[in-house]
Design a protein around this motif. Structure first.
Motif, PDB file in Angstrom:
ATOM      1  N   MET A  76      29.767  44.159  64.092  1.00 60.38           N
ATOM      2  CA  MET A  76      29.964  42.712  64.048  1.00 60.38           C
ATOM      3  C   MET A  76      28.735  42.012  63.462  1.00 60.38           C
ATOM      4  SD  MET A  76      32.959  41.922  64.760  1.00 60.38           S
ATOM      5  CE  MET A  76      32.773  40.162  64.844  1.00 60.38           C
ATOM      6  N   LYS A  77      27.555  42.524  63.757  1.00 59.46           N
ATOM      7  CA  LYS A  77      26.328  41.954  63.182  1.00 59.46           C
ATOM      8  C   LYS A  77      26.340  42.103  61.651  1.00 59.46           C
ATOM      9  CE  LYS A  77      22.149  40.329  63.118  1.00 59.46           C
ATOM     10  NZ  LYS A  77      22.046  38.912  62.876  1.00 59.46           N
ATOM     11  N   LYS A  78      26.756  43.289  61.169  1.00 63.37           N
ATOM     12  CA  LYS A  78      26.837  43.505  59.723  1.00 63.37           C
ATOM     13  C   LYS A  78      27.875  42.586  59.081  1.00 63.37           C
ATOM     14  CE  LYS A  78      25.268  48.288  59.357  1.00 63.37           C
ATOM     15  NZ  LYS A  78      25.611  49.633  58.900  1.00 63.37           N
ATOM     16  N   VAL A  79      29.018  42.428  59.741  1.00 62.43           N
ATOM     17  CA  VAL A  79      30.068  41.548  59.214  1.00 62.43           C
ATOM     18  C   VAL A  79      29.566  40.113  59.153  1.00 62.43           C
ATOM     19  CG1 VAL A  79      32.330  40.555  59.750  1.00 62.43           C
ATOM     20  CG2 VAL A  79      31.997  43.011  59.907  1.00 62.43           C
ATOM     21  N   GLU A  80      28.885  39.664  60.194  1.00 61.91           N
ATOM     22  CA  GLU A  80      28.339  38.304  60.202  1.00 61.91           C
ATOM     23  C   GLU A  80      27.324  38.107  59.083  1.00 61.91           C
ATOM     24  OE1 GLU A  80      26.740  37.649  64.082  1.00 61.91           O
ATOM     25  OE2 GLU A  80      28.718  37.603  65.028  1.00 61.91           O
ATOM     26  N   ASP A  81      26.461  39.108  58.871  1.00 67.00           N
ATOM     27  CA  ASP A  81      25.458  39.007  57.805  1.00 67.00           C
ATOM     28  C   ASP A  81      26.119  38.904  56.429  1.00 67.00           C
ATOM     29  OD1 ASP A  81      23.462  39.131  59.689  1.00 67.00           O
ATOM     30  OD2 ASP A  81      23.054  41.276  59.380  1.00 67.00           O
ATOM     31  N   ARG A  82      27.113  39.755  56.174  1.00 66.67           N
ATOM     32  CA  ARG A  82      27.804  39.724  54.878  1.00 66.67           C
ATOM     33  C   ARG A  82      28.558  38.420  54.671  1.00 66.67           C
ATOM     34  NH1 ARG A  82      30.244  45.783  53.839  1.00 66.67           N
ATOM     35  NH2 ARG A  82      28.228  46.830  53.817  1.00 66.67           N
ATOM     36  N   MET A  83      29.198  37.925  55.720  1.00 67.62           N
ATOM     37  CA  MET A  83      29.921  36.663  55.596  1.00 67.62           C
ATOM     38  C   MET A  83      28.957  35.519  55.304  1.00 67.62           C
ATOM     39  SD  MET A  83      32.889  36.901  58.493  1.00 67.62           S
ATOM     40  CE  MET A  83      33.487  35.257  58.136  1.00 67.62           C
ATOM     41  N   GLY A  84      27.797  35.545  55.945  1.00 68.11           N
ATOM     42  CA  GLY A  84      26.797  34.515  55.693  1.00 68.11           C
ATOM     43  C   GLY A  84      26.284  34.557  54.260  1.00 68.11           C
ATOM     44  N   GLN A  85      26.096  35.764  53.722  1.00 70.51           N
ATOM     45  CA  GLN A  85      25.611  35.908  52.353  1.00 70.51           C
ATOM     46  C   GLN A  85      26.656  35.438  51.350  1.00 70.51           C
ATOM     47  OE1 GLN A  85      24.688  40.041  52.110  1.00 70.51           O
ATOM     48  NE2 GLN A  85      22.789  39.875  53.280  1.00 70.51           N
ATOM     49  N   ASN A  86      27.926  35.683  51.626  1.00 70.60           N
ATOM     50  CA  ASN A  86      28.990  35.337  50.682  1.00 70.60           C
ATOM     51  C   ASN A  86      29.572  33.953  50.912  1.00 70.60           C
ATOM     52  OD1 ASN A  86      28.816  37.821  49.377  1.00 70.60           O
ATOM     53  ND2 ASN A  86      30.169  38.774  50.860  1.00 70.60           N
ATOM     54  N   LEU A  87      29.078  33.250  51.913  1.00 74.60           N
ATOM     55  CA  LEU A  87      29.619  31.934  52.218  1.00 74.60           C
ATOM     56  C   LEU A  87      29.356  30.941  51.088  1.00 74.60           C
ATOM     57  CD1 LEU A  87      31.160  30.512  54.424  1.00 74.60           C
ATOM     58  CD2 LEU A  87      28.999  29.838  55.437  1.00 74.60           C
ATOM     59  N   ASP A  88      28.201  31.050  50.449  1.00 75.27           N
ATOM     60  CA  ASP A  88      27.886  30.137  49.340  1.00 75.27           C
ATOM     61  C   ASP A  88      28.845  30.317  48.168  1.00 75.27           C
ATOM     62  OD1 ASP A  88      25.789  29.090  50.775  1.00 75.27           O
ATOM     63  OD2 ASP A  88      24.319  30.490  49.929  1.00 75.27           O
ATOM     64  N   ALA A  89      29.280  31.541  47.935  1.00 73.17           N
ATOM     65  CA  ALA A  89      30.198  31.796  46.823  1.00 73.17           C
ATOM     66  C   ALA A  89      31.591  31.245  47.104  1.00 73.17           C
ATOM     67  CB  ALA A  89      30.284  33.297  46.546  1.00 73.17           C
ATOM     68  N   MET A  90      31.924  31.016  48.365  1.00 74.63           N
ATOM     69  CA  MET A  90      33.234  30.518  48.727  1.00 74.63           C
ATOM     70  C   MET A  90      33.273  28.993  48.870  1.00 74.63           C
ATOM     71  SD  MET A  90      35.098  33.137  48.674  1.00 74.63           S
ATOM     72  CE  MET A  90      36.595  32.517  49.384  1.00 74.63           C
ATOM     73  N   ALA A  91      32.186  28.335  48.576  1.00 73.78           N
ATOM     74  CA  ALA A  91      32.156  26.879  48.664  1.00 73.78           C
ATOM     75  C   ALA A  91      33.104  26.290  47.618  1.00 73.78           C
ATOM     76  CB  ALA A  91      30.743  26.366  48.438  1.00 73.78           C
ATOM     77  N   PRO A  92      33.771  25.194  47.928  1.00 72.49           N
ATOM     78  CA  PRO A  92      34.725  24.610  46.972  1.00 72.49           C
ATOM     79  C   PRO A  92      34.102  24.301  45.611  1.00 72.49           C
ATOM     80  CG  PRO A  92      34.977  23.586  49.114  1.00 72.49           C
ATOM     81  CD  PRO A  92      33.785  24.483  49.200  1.00 72.49           C
TER      82      PRO A  92
END
Length: 84
Positions: A31-47
């Motif tokens: 879950m820690k790894k998933v959270e880290d990856r989601m945080g890193q890719n969150l900027d790419a998913m911005a509208p």
């Protein structure tokens, strides 16, 4: 004959009784790894980022389609004039 047993225990107690491994540390690490990856890719998913990524290609594609349509339309017009 029907026999019913009601056993009250926590999931940890049941897991220990049946000899199953405790997977909580592994789940926490994953879950820690998933959270880290989601945080890193969150900027790419911005509208705004998505619009910048997709809009230029779609607008350019529409322009090319229009040019193709008009060139075909203009190429057909002289033939019609000659046939008259």
């Amino acid at each position: 004959m029907k026999i019913t047993f009601d056993v009250e225990c926590t999931p940890e107690e049941a897991r220990t009784f049946f000899g199953l491994p405790d997977v909580k540390p592994m789940q926490d690490a994953l879950m820690k790894k998933v959270e880290d990856r989601m945080g890193q890719n969150l900027d790419a998913m911005a509208p705004e980022a998505l619009l910048k990524t997709w809009m230029p290609a779609s607008v350019q594609g529409m322009e090319q389609f229009q040019k193709l349509f008009w060139s075909a339309f203009q190429a057909a017009q002289p033939r019609q004039k000659q046939e008259k």
